[in-house]
Design a protein around this motif. Structure first.
Motif, PDB file in Angstrom:
ATOM      1  N   VAL A 215      -3.877  -0.195  10.553  1.00 51.98           N
ATOM      2  CA  VAL A 215      -3.790   1.269  10.601  1.00 51.98           C
ATOM      3  C   VAL A 215      -2.512   1.685   9.878  1.00 51.98           C
ATOM      4  O   VAL A 215      -1.433   1.165  10.171  1.00 51.98           O
ATOM      5  CB  VAL A 215      -3.771   1.787  12.048  1.00 51.98           C
ATOM      6  N   PHE A 216      -2.637   2.604   8.928  1.00 47.75           N
ATOM      7  CA  PHE A 216      -1.510   3.050   8.122  1.00 47.75           C
ATOM      8  C   PHE A 216      -1.195   4.504   8.464  1.00 47.75           C
ATOM      9  O   PHE A 216      -2.070   5.367   8.370  1.00 47.75           O
ATOM     10  CB  PHE A 216      -1.841   2.946   6.632  1.00 47.75           C
ATOM     11  N   THR A 217       0.031   4.768   8.851  1.00 46.76           N
ATOM     12  CA  THR A 217       0.479   6.126   9.127  1.00 46.76           C
ATOM     13  C   THR A 217       1.469   6.527   8.053  1.00 46.76           C
ATOM     14  O   THR A 217       2.493   5.852   7.874  1.00 46.76           O
ATOM     15  CB  THR A 217       1.141   6.219  10.514  1.00 46.76           C
ATOM     16  N   ILE A 218       1.180   7.577   7.324  1.00 43.40           N
ATOM     17  CA  ILE A 218       2.055   8.061   6.260  1.00 43.40           C
ATOM     18  C   ILE A 218       2.505   9.457   6.642  1.00 43.40           C
ATOM     19  O   ILE A 218       1.693  10.395   6.660  1.00 43.40           O
ATOM     20  CB  ILE A 218       1.351   8.079   4.889  1.00 43.40           C
ATOM     21  N   ARG A 219       3.774   9.589   7.007  1.00 45.48           N
ATOM     22  CA  ARG A 219       4.277  10.872   7.469  1.00 45.48           C
ATOM     23  C   ARG A 219       4.088  11.938   6.399  1.00 45.48           C
ATOM     24  O   ARG A 219       4.504  11.789   5.261  1.00 45.48           O
ATOM     25  CB  ARG A 219       5.760  10.749   7.839  1.00 45.48           C
ATOM     26  N   GLY A 220       3.432  13.025   6.794  1.00 45.11           N
ATOM     27  CA  GLY A 220       3.161  14.112   5.868  1.00 45.11           C
ATOM     28  C   GLY A 220       1.866  13.965   5.102  1.00 45.11           C
ATOM     29  O   GLY A 220       1.448  14.899   4.403  1.00 45.11           O
ATOM     30  N   LYS A 221       1.219  12.807   5.204  1.00 44.81           N
ATOM     31  CA  LYS A 221      -0.020  12.551   4.458  1.00 44.81           C
ATOM     32  C   LYS A 221      -1.219  12.272   5.358  1.00 44.81           C
ATOM     33  O   LYS A 221      -2.355  12.498   4.975  1.00 44.81           O
ATOM     34  CB  LYS A 221       0.177  11.367   3.507  1.00 44.81           C
ATOM     35  N   GLY A 222      -0.970  11.730   6.546  1.00 46.59           N
ATOM     36  CA  GLY A 222      -2.065  11.423   7.457  1.00 46.59           C
ATOM     37  C   GLY A 222      -2.087   9.968   7.883  1.00 46.59           C
ATOM     38  O   GLY A 222      -1.144   9.209   7.643  1.00 46.59           O
ATOM     39  N   ARG A 223      -3.190   9.601   8.530  1.00 50.17           N
ATOM     40  CA  ARG A 223      -3.347   8.243   9.056  1.00 50.17           C
ATOM     41  C   ARG A 223      -4.665   7.672   8.550  1.00 50.17           C
ATOM     42  O   ARG A 223      -5.689   8.356   8.547  1.00 50.17           O
ATOM     43  CB  ARG A 223      -3.319   8.280  10.588  1.00 50.17           C
ATOM     44  N   PHE A 224      -4.632   6.408   8.140  1.00 45.73           N
ATOM     45  CA  PHE A 224      -5.794   5.757   7.541  1.00 45.73           C
ATOM     46  C   PHE A 224      -6.056   4.417   8.230  1.00 45.73           C
ATOM     47  O   PHE A 224      -5.125   3.747   8.693  1.00 45.73           O
ATOM     48  CB  PHE A 224      -5.563   5.505   6.046  1.00 45.73           C
ATOM     49  N   GLY A 225      -7.325   4.032   8.281  1.00 44.77           N
ATOM     50  CA  GLY A 225      -7.704   2.730   8.812  1.00 44.77           C
ATOM     51  C   GLY A 225      -8.386   1.895   7.745  1.00 44.77           C
ATOM     52  O   GLY A 225      -9.234   2.412   7.001  1.00 44.77           O
ATOM     53  N   LEU A 226      -8.003   0.641   7.654  1.00 42.92           N
ATOM     54  CA  LEU A 226      -8.641  -0.282   6.701  1.00 42.92           C
ATOM     55  C   LEU A 226      -9.831  -0.915   7.416  1.00 42.92           C
ATOM     56  O   LEU A 226      -9.678  -1.819   8.237  1.00 42.92           O
ATOM     57  CB  LEU A 226      -7.639  -1.340   6.235  1.00 42.92           C
ATOM     58  N   ALA A 227     -11.017  -0.413   7.125  1.00 47.42           N
ATOM     59  CA  ALA A 227     -12.210  -0.790   7.878  1.00 47.42           C
ATOM     60  C   ALA A 227     -12.720  -2.179   7.527  1.00 47.42           C
ATOM     61  O   ALA A 227     -13.157  -2.932   8.399  1.00 47.42           O
ATOM     62  CB  ALA A 227     -13.314   0.247   7.659  1.00 47.42           C
ATOM     63  N   ALA A 228     -12.706  -2.534   6.236  1.00 46.68           N
ATOM     64  CA  ALA A 228     -13.290  -3.822   5.835  1.00 46.68           C
ATOM     65  C   ALA A 228     -12.751  -4.236   4.474  1.00 46.68           C
ATOM     66  O   ALA A 228     -12.292  -3.421   3.673  1.00 46.68           O
ATOM     67  CB  ALA A 228     -14.814  -3.706   5.787  1.00 46.68           C
ATOM     68  N   LEU A 229     -12.843  -5.546   4.226  1.00 46.72           N
ATOM     69  CA  LEU A 229     -12.507  -6.145   2.932  1.00 46.72           C
ATOM     70  C   LEU A 229     -13.719  -6.950   2.486  1.00 46.72           C
ATOM     71  O   LEU A 229     -13.805  -8.162   2.724  1.00 46.72           O
ATOM     72  CB  LEU A 229     -11.268  -7.045   3.052  1.00 46.72           C
ATOM     73  N   PRO A 230     -14.688  -6.309   1.838  1.00 46.62           N
ATOM     74  CA  PRO A 230     -15.965  -6.975   1.536  1.00 46.62           C
ATOM     75  C   PRO A 230     -15.902  -8.102   0.514  1.00 46.62           C
ATOM     76  O   PRO A 230     -16.833  -8.893   0.404  1.00 46.62           O
ATOM     77  CB  PRO A 230     -16.832  -5.823   0.993  1.00 46.62           C
ATOM     78  N   GLY A 231     -14.808  -8.169  -0.243  1.00 46.64           N
ATOM     79  CA  GLY A 231     -14.745  -9.222  -1.266  1.00 46.64           C
ATOM     80  C   GLY A 231     -14.174  -8.691  -2.555  1.00 46.64           C
ATOM     81  O   GLY A 231     -13.310  -7.809  -2.556  1.00 46.64           O
ATOM     82  N   LYS A 232     -14.670  -9.219  -3.690  1.00 45.29           N
ATOM     83  CA  LYS A 232     -14.161  -8.823  -4.992  1.00 45.29           C
ATOM     84  C   LYS A 232     -15.253  -8.197  -5.849  1.00 45.29           C
ATOM     85  O   LYS A 232     -16.435  -8.492  -5.674  1.00 45.29           O
ATOM     86  CB  LYS A 232     -13.549 -10.019  -5.721  1.00 45.29           C
ATOM     87  N   SER A 233     -14.815  -7.371  -6.772  1.00 50.11           N
ATOM     88  CA  SER A 233     -15.745  -6.741  -7.706  1.00 50.11           C
ATOM     89  C   SER A 233     -16.002  -7.670  -8.890  1.00 50.11           C
ATOM     90  O   SER A 233     -15.392  -8.742  -9.008  1.00 50.11           O
ATOM     91  CB  SER A 233     -15.153  -5.419  -8.206  1.00 50.11           C
ATOM     92  N   ARG A 234     -16.889  -7.242  -9.783  1.00 48.36           N
ATOM     93  CA  ARG A 234     -17.182  -8.046 -10.972  1.00 48.36           C
ATOM     94  C   ARG A 234     -15.953  -8.202 -11.865  1.00 48.36           C
ATOM     95  O   ARG A 234     -15.849  -9.137 -12.643  1.00 48.36           O
ATOM     96  CB  ARG A 234     -18.317  -7.408 -11.759  1.00 48.36           C
ATOM     97  N   LYS A 235     -15.024  -7.249 -11.755  1.00 47.31           N
ATOM     98  CA  LYS A 235     -13.798  -7.321 -12.556  1.00 47.31           C
ATOM     99  C   LYS A 235     -12.681  -8.049 -11.813  1.00 47.31           C
ATOM    100  O   LYS A 235     -11.511  -7.929 -12.163  1.00 47.31           O
ATOM    101  CB  LYS A 235     -13.358  -5.911 -12.935  1.00 47.31           C
ATOM    102  N   ASP A 236     -13.066  -8.777 -10.772  1.00 46.66           N
ATOM    103  CA  ASP A 236     -12.131  -9.598 -10.006  1.00 46.66           C
ATOM    104  C   ASP A 236     -11.057  -8.760  -9.301  1.00 46.66           C
ATOM    105  O   ASP A 236      -9.927  -9.205  -9.114  1.00 46.66           O
ATOM    106  CB  ASP A 236     -11.464 -10.647 -10.898  1.00 46.66           C
ATOM    107  N   ARG A 237     -11.421  -7.554  -8.899  1.00 47.00           N
ATOM    108  CA  ARG A 237     -10.514  -6.712  -8.097  1.00 47.00           C
ATOM    109  C   ARG A 237     -10.989  -6.717  -6.653  1.00 47.00           C
ATOM    110  O   ARG A 237     -12.186  -6.851  -6.371  1.00 47.00           O
ATOM    111  CB  ARG A 237     -10.489  -5.280  -8.646  1.00 47.00           C
ATOM    112  N   PHE A 238     -10.052  -6.564  -5.733  1.00 45.47           N
ATOM    113  CA  PHE A 238     -10.381  -6.565  -4.310  1.00 45.47           C
ATOM    114  C   PHE A 238     -11.023  -5.242  -3.929  1.00 45.47           C
ATOM    115  O   PHE A 238     -10.545  -4.162  -4.297  1.00 45.47           O
ATOM    116  CB  PHE A 238      -9.120  -6.787  -3.467  1.00 45.47           C
TER     117      PHE A 238
END
Length: 245
Positions: A215-238
């Protein structure tokens, strides 16, 4: 943490209930650590409804009476035809305008199926003040009444839309930039300014690794949750899947 420990020791020594003010999720984690350190097991967290984010610590030793200060105020709008009902920020701004401390207020719930109705969770004395003094939110007139907790409607789970992005690495600055739709340089500036927390702990390194469920809290920007890391794309990016609270 010292305050929570003092509450716990008083409650246990005198067999009487003790209650904190409303705590954020980070403060709840600190309170849990303080209670563990004090050897206190007779406690619970209560925000008035199951999905509450801001909650009280309720320390209630065995055989003590329950004297929770938690109350709920129901706000009803007298809105003009075609006018938009007040938003969360309008209600919060009006409440803080009464010089109410934020820790005396819990969640403000705006049920999607009841536009123009809001439920404010607050400490007892503050709930009484709201009923006596609050007359409008933004430019909309209100009527206020105490809502018995046992008669609350069932609030649906928040509908959080999951978004997908790709990042070059699972580093804090890269993931933050994707979530905020900004450059990595700007994300690094937020981290350096001490405005970023991971799982309610300050983050100081742009290179900090991130993990599924963070869970990421950024003061003044909001709060975010990293729900999943499904793998890599065809361009080898996460690939990351995330949502904003």
């Amino acid at each position: 943490m010292r305050h929570i420990e003092d509450l716990a020791r008083t409650a246990q020594a005198r067999s009487i209930p003790r209650y904190s003010s409303f705590l954020s999720d980070r403060e709840q984690a600190l309170a849990k650590a303080a209670l563990d350190r004090a050897g206190c097991t007779a406690f619970r967290f209560d925000g008035g409804y199951p999905q509450a984010e801001r909650r009280l610590v309720c320390i209630e030793p065995e055989d003590s009476w329950s004297d929770s200060p938690l109350r709920c105020v129901r706000l009803e709008c007298r809105q003009l035809a075609g006018a938009q009902p007040p938003a969360h920020k309008d209600y919060l701004g009006s409440l803080l305008g009464l010089e109410i401390r934020r820790e005396a207020l819990g969640d403000i719930v705006l049920p999607a199926d009841k536009p123009g109705t809001a439920y404010v969770f607050a400490l007892e004395t503050v709930a009484q003040l709201i009923c006596q003094e609050l007359r409008q939110a933004g430019r909309t007139e209100l009527t206020c009444s105490i809502q018995p907790l046992e008669e609350l409607p069932e609030f649906p789970e928040a509908d959080r839309q999951t978004q997908t992005a790709t990042v070059s690495s699972l580093r804090l600055d890269a993931v933050l930039a994707a979530m905020l739709h900004c450059s990595r340089g700007m994300a690094a500036e937020l981290i350096a300014a001490g405005r970023v927390e991971i799982n309610h702990l300050p983050a100081s390194s742009t290179h900090a690794p991130v993990y599924e469920g963070d869970v990421f809290t950024i003061r003044g920007k909001g709060r975010f949750g990293l729900a999943a890391l499904p793998g890599k794309s065809r361009k080898d990016r996460f690939i990351i899947e995330y949502f904003q609270y």
